[in-house]
Design an enzyme around this catalytic site. Structure first.
Site, PDB file in Angstrom:
ATOM      1  CD  GLU A 197      -7.734  -4.174  -2.160  1.00  0.00           C
ATOM      2  OE1 GLU A 197      -6.781  -3.525  -1.721  1.00  0.00           O
ATOM      3  OE2 GLU A 197      -8.361  -3.864  -3.189  1.00  0.00           O
TER       4      GLU A 197
ATOM      5  CG  ASP B  95      -1.568   3.880  -4.887  1.00  0.00           C
ATOM      6  OD1 ASP B  95      -1.238   4.682  -3.988  1.00  0.00           O
ATOM      7  OD2 ASP B  95      -2.467   3.046  -4.731  1.00  0.00           O
TER       8      ASP B  95
END
Ligand SMILES: *[C@@H]1O[C@H](CO)[C@@H](O)[C@H](O)[C@H]1NC(C)=O
Ligand SMILES: *[C@@H]1O[C@H](CO)[C@@H](O)[C@H](O)[C@H]1NC(C)=O
Ligand SMILES: *[C@@H]1O[C@H](CO)[C@@H](O)[C@H](O)[C@H]1NC(C)=O
Ligand SMILES: *[C@@H]1O[C@H](CO)[C@@H](O)[C@H](O)[C@H]1NC(C)=O
Ligand SMILES: *[C@@H]1O[C@H](CO)[C@@H](O)[C@H](O)[C@H]1NC(C)=O
Length: 351
Positions: free
Chosen positions: A96, A112
């Site tokens: 991440e 996103d």
């Protein structure tokens, strides 16, 4: 969910990273992708796509109960020792945030459709979990600057999943700054992120793993990484962990855990490569690193030795400091906050 690859793209380094992890048995061909039925998706997951005329596209996702999570109370329980839990959290942090420095302060709008993505596992304002973190934190530190964002974070949770309104950050001016400041100045915020992450993702991951007889520490870590990225909310039925389990199929009689995890990760990586757009396929490299760990089963299954994530260029030893963000915070104190374990967030209030 956050993708380091995506972040690097923004800094203009695509050439270095051009090698694709969506080739061979992961190439998004019709025959490989058929099982995911992504052609039936109502929106392709891009805000730009959803701006097209999509009347009716976001209907039909009404909540039938008080939660967006599945009822997993009947799945078997299992636990994981403290060292392996830390290893799992560090491995996912590498995917991440790019390295073993815990990314508690990180916060960014990734494009996103999930609004801001923040913290060590990418809690997002568009999928309710950032709201859960801030709400719990304000309970513990009522004077925090993050408090004023609660009404807007709550408002965002009222839209249907897939609705581009969830991506809206226009009323969250100052939120990234307050998130960073809370991380760097109040150990309670870091501990809250950990406590929420463990209740919302680690505990459910362990239950889902137990439900298919996955008992190794590496297997548990893989389930944790999957649930962090794919979620287990029934409002995201095309990409969530239960879907990957379904498409992987039952554990065969006497099938080894290594073999089952290999099939599981194959499904996961194919899902990423088949999903329309370039947000999911760019993190196929993360699964490739996990597959390498499974391939060296006897070395890695216990997570007792350091683990190498070759593609991400990181080694996780388990000796890293889990309680500070050395990436962003200059002000690293040794102060710790008390952990307050939270329940798995899928219970409706008793009537
Ligand atoms: C809530 O309802 C959904 C849809 O019917 C179901 O899949 C889910 O398991 C339920 N969750 C809980 C915690 O009861
Ligand atoms: C799991 O543990 C909880 C808490 O100890 C308990 O209430 C529950 O019945 C257990 N579930 C199963 C399926 O064993
Ligand atoms: C550093 O953090 C401590 C507590 O964690 C806080 O009291 C102090 O104000 C912070 N210092 C700066 C310069 O932000
Ligand atoms: C599964 O393993 C057990 C014990 O090793 C063996 O007795 C049994 O025949 C195996 N079953 C199958 C279907 O291979
Ligand atoms: C991801 O998908 C996009 C759009 O379909 C494509 O242009 C890109 O090459 C793909 N990337 C990888 C890593 O496969």
């Amino acid at each position: 969910m956050k993708s380091v690859y995506l972040l690097l793209l923004c800094f203009g380094l695509p050439f270095v990273l051009a090698s694709s992890y969506c080739t061979g048995s992961f190439k998004p061909t019709t025959s490989i992708c058929k099982k995911f039925q992504f052609n039936k998706l109502k929106s392709a997951g891009h805000c730009t796509d959803s701006k097209k005329k999509t009347s009716g596209a976001f209907k039909g996702l009404k909540l039938s109960n008080c939660t967006t999570f599945y009822d997993i109370s009947k799945l078997p329980n299992q636990s994981m020792d403290a060292h392996s839990t830390k290893m799992a959290e560090l491995i996912t942090n590498v995917f991440e945030n790019g390295n073993t420095k815990m990314g508690y302060a990180a916060i960014e709008k990734l494009g996103d459709c999930r609004g801001y993505t923040g913290g060590y596992i990418g809690f997002t304002t568009g999928t309710n979990d950032a709201y859960a973190v801030v709400k719990e934190y304000v309970k513990r530190s009522p004077k925090s600057n993050l408090k004023k964002f609660l009404p807007e974070l709550k408002r965002l949770t009222t839209f249907l999943f897939g609705d581009p309104k969830r991506d809206d950050v226009s009323r969250l001016a100052g939120f990234p700054k307050a998130w960073k400041s809370a991380t760097c100045n109040d150990p309670v915020f870091i501990q809250t992120q950990l406590d929420v992450g463990e209740a919302m993702y680690m505990k459910p991951a362990l239950k889902y793993a137990a439900s298919v007889g996955v008992k190794s520490n590496l297997g548990k870590a893989i389930f944790y990484d999957t649930i962090v990225q794919h979620g287990w909310q029934y409002v995201e039925p095309s990409i969530n962990l239960p879907r990957i389990l379904l498409l992987t199929g039952k554990r065969k009689t006497n099938e080894s855990e290594k073999s089952y995890l290999t099939r599981f990760l194959t499904t996961r990586r194919q899902l990423m490569c088949c999903y329309p757009g370039d947000v999911w396929n760019s993190s196929a490299d993360r699964v490739a690193d996990l597959q390498s760990l499974v391939n060296q089963w006897s070395k890695n299954q216990k997570l007792s030795k350091p683990v190498q994530l070759k593609i991400y260029g990181a080694t996780v030893t388990g000796k890293e400091n889990l309680l500070v963000d050395k990436q962003t915070c200059k002000n690293v104190t040794s102060k710790k906050a008390k952990s307050i374990p939270l329940p798995i967030p899928n219970t409706c209030p008793k009537k």
